[in-house]
Every structure is written in C-alpha cells, then in structure tokens.
Write an enzyme that holds these catalytic residues in place. Structure first.
Site, PDB file in Angstrom:
ATOM      1  N   LYS A  17      21.990 111.996  94.006  1.00  0.00           N
ATOM      2  CA  LYS A  17      22.677 112.750  95.059  1.00  0.00           C
ATOM      3  C   LYS A  17      22.760 114.213  94.687  1.00  0.00           C
ATOM      4  CE  LYS A  17      25.905 109.327  97.007  1.00  0.00           C
ATOM      5  NZ  LYS A  17      27.337 109.014  97.123  1.00  0.00           N
ATOM      6  N   SER A  73      35.117 112.151 102.162  1.00  0.00           N
ATOM      7  CA  SER A  73      34.645 113.404 101.561  1.00  0.00           C
ATOM      8  C   SER A  73      33.560 114.019 102.433  1.00  0.00           C
ATOM      9  CB  SER A  73      34.098 113.145 100.159  1.00  0.00           C
ATOM     10  OG  SER A  73      35.101 112.647  99.319  1.00  0.00           O
ATOM     11  N   HIS A  78      41.888 109.508  98.434  1.00  0.00           N
ATOM     12  CA  HIS A  78      41.696 109.132  97.022  1.00  0.00           C
ATOM     13  C   HIS A  78      43.021 109.276  96.261  1.00  0.00           C
ATOM     14  CE1 HIS A  78      37.406 110.804  97.676  1.00  0.00           C
ATOM     15  NE2 HIS A  78      37.273 109.507  97.551  1.00  0.00           N
ATOM     16  N   ARG A 109      39.236 101.521 103.311  1.00  0.00           N
ATOM     17  CA  ARG A 109      39.776 102.240 104.466  1.00  0.00           C
ATOM     18  C   ARG A 109      39.710 101.338 105.684  1.00  0.00           C
ATOM     19  NH1 ARG A 109      35.964 107.281 103.544  1.00  0.00           N
ATOM     20  NH2 ARG A 109      34.642 105.475 103.279  1.00  0.00           N
TER      21      ARG A 109
HETATM   22  O1  PNS Z   1      32.768 107.304  95.865  1.00  0.00           O
HETATM   23  P1  PNS Z   1      31.567 106.411  96.015  1.00  0.00           P
HETATM   24  O2  PNS Z   1      30.302 107.243  96.087  1.00  0.00           O
HETATM   25  O3  PNS Z   1      31.694 105.457  97.154  1.00  0.00           O
HETATM   26  O4  PNS Z   1      31.499 105.551  94.652  1.00  0.00           O
HETATM   27  C1  PNS Z   1      30.487 104.584  94.440  1.00  0.00           C
HETATM   28  C2  PNS Z   1      30.511 104.055  92.986  1.00  0.00           C
HETATM   29  C3  PNS Z   1      30.541 105.204  92.008  1.00  0.00           C
HETATM   30  C4  PNS Z   1      31.736 103.193  92.779  1.00  0.00           C
HETATM   31  C5  PNS Z   1      29.259 103.156  92.791  1.00  0.00           C
HETATM   32  O5  PNS Z   1      28.146 103.813  93.336  1.00  0.00           O
HETATM   33  C6  PNS Z   1      28.984 102.891  91.306  1.00  0.00           C
HETATM   34  O6  PNS Z   1      29.773 102.268  90.623  1.00  0.00           O
HETATM   35  N1  PNS Z   1      27.835 103.388  90.821  1.00  0.00           N
HETATM   36  C7  PNS Z   1      27.434 103.260  89.435  1.00  0.00           C
HETATM   37  C8  PNS Z   1      26.128 102.476  89.333  1.00  0.00           C
HETATM   38  C9  PNS Z   1      26.400 100.990  89.361  1.00  0.00           C
HETATM   39  O7  PNS Z   1      27.123 100.449  88.553  1.00  0.00           O
HETATM   40  N2  PNS Z   1      25.782 100.281  90.343  1.00  0.00           N
HETATM   41  C10 PNS Z   1      25.910  98.848  90.429  1.00  0.00           C
HETATM   42  C11 PNS Z   1      26.770  98.435  91.586  1.00  0.00           C
HETATM   43  S1  PNS Z   1      25.732  97.812  92.880  1.00  0.00           S
END
Ligand code: PNS
Length: 161
Positions: free
Chosen positions: A41, A129, A17, A90
């Site tokens: 989560k 993570s 990150h 990645r």
């Molecule tokens: O680090 P991560 O868990 O891979 O991040 C995922 C993240 C936070 C980018 C994604 O889950 C997100 O933007 N969630 C917010 C809810 C949202 O906007 N969902 C619509 C996209 S399908």
C-alpha cells in the site's frame, strides 16, 4: 497478565480506532497497538509518522503501547507471546472480511491466536480512514472524525495547511 495486540493500518487513526483502543485497554492489562508496515500500500503517513501520532493520541492511557510490524500477524504475536488480537467491527460489511482474517489467523497459528471483536460505538460506525482522507483532500471538515492535531497533519499532507 492478559495482553492483546490491536493491529491495523491506522492511516490515520480515527475516533473509531481510539474508541476501540480505550475499550480494549479497559478489558486487557496491556494493549499493544501495532501499525502494519505494508509494502503493498502507499500510505498517506509513513509507519514512523503513524506510530508517533498513535503515541500522542493514546498518551493518557497508561497500559497502551505503540509498535509496528511487518509480515504475518501470527508471527509477530508469537514473538511477543500474545494470544489475542483485537479488531473493531463497524457495520455488517466488515464482518465477512474480518471473519476470514480471524479464521485464517486461528488456522495458521494452530489455534494460538484468537481474535476478540469490539463493536464500534454507533456514532463511529461509518467512519473510516479512507473517507477521512477523501474528505480532507477536498478540504472538507474532518474535525468530528479525528483529534485536532491529527486533522492538522492530514490537511498539511493535502496542502491545505
Ligand atoms: O487497518 P486494516 O488495514 O484493516 O488492518 C488489516 C490488518 C493489519 C489487521 C491485516 O491486514 C493484517 O494483519 N495483515 C498482516 C499480514 C497477515 O498476517 N495476513 C494474514 C491474515 S489473512
């Protein structure tokens, strides 16, 4: 001014990150790293802890701010007046999932929110993570994965402090 948001769980932030953060901060004038407050989560670190850790880990990068959000990314980005989301790619396994989120965000935002992908540097390509947490839970060595102060905090959570 070109601004971007780097959203994620960051539970915890890894060198992967941080590599993306540094490179995005070089490209954009202002980068907001934003922690998702996800009620679905059960994280190792609270949102407040993750924000603090990110602030400490990025304190030497002047154009990086740390924040958190709940709900949809497109709503948060609209409120901030930002049109670019950053995501790290990645390995090829990330691609399908990231493409789906990026396309959905583009559609939901009526074209307002674009996603810029940065390919993670090769040395961090398989770092996640989740694996950091698994290794730490067995008291394995995570010092090549996260900054030292983060490693200490993780070990403490697993009672290895
Ligand atoms: O680090 P991560 O868990 O891979 O991040 C995922 C993240 C936070 C980018 C994604 O889950 C997100 O933007 N969630 C917010 C809810 C949202 O906007 N969902 C619509 C996209 S399908």
């Amino acid at each position: 001014m070109k601004a971007a948001i780097y959203p994620g769980s960051f539970d915890p932030v890894t060198y992967g990150h941080l590599d993306v953060i540094r490179r995005a901060a070089d490209i954009f004038d202002e980068l907001t790293v934003s922690v998702l407050n996800n009620h679905l989560k059960t994280p190792l670190f609270s949102v407040e802890e993750r924000v603090k850790i990110l602030e400490e880990a990025t304190k030497d990068i002047p154009n990086v701010k740390v924040d958190f959000f709940s709900g949809l990314l497109i709503d948060y980005a609209q409120k901030k007046g930002v049109h670019v989301a950053i995501r790290g790619l990645r390995a090829i396994t990330d691609f399908e999932y990231e493409l789906q989120i990026a396309q959905t965000n583009k559609l939901l935002s009526k074209g307002e929110l674009d996603t810029v992908f940065l390919t993670t540097s090769l040395e961090y390509a398989y770092l996640s993570s989740s694996s950091v947490k698994e290794i730490a839970s067995f008291n394995g060595d995570i010092t090549m994965c996260v900054p030292e102060f983060v490693a200490r905090l993780i070990y403490k959570k697993y009672g290895h402090g």
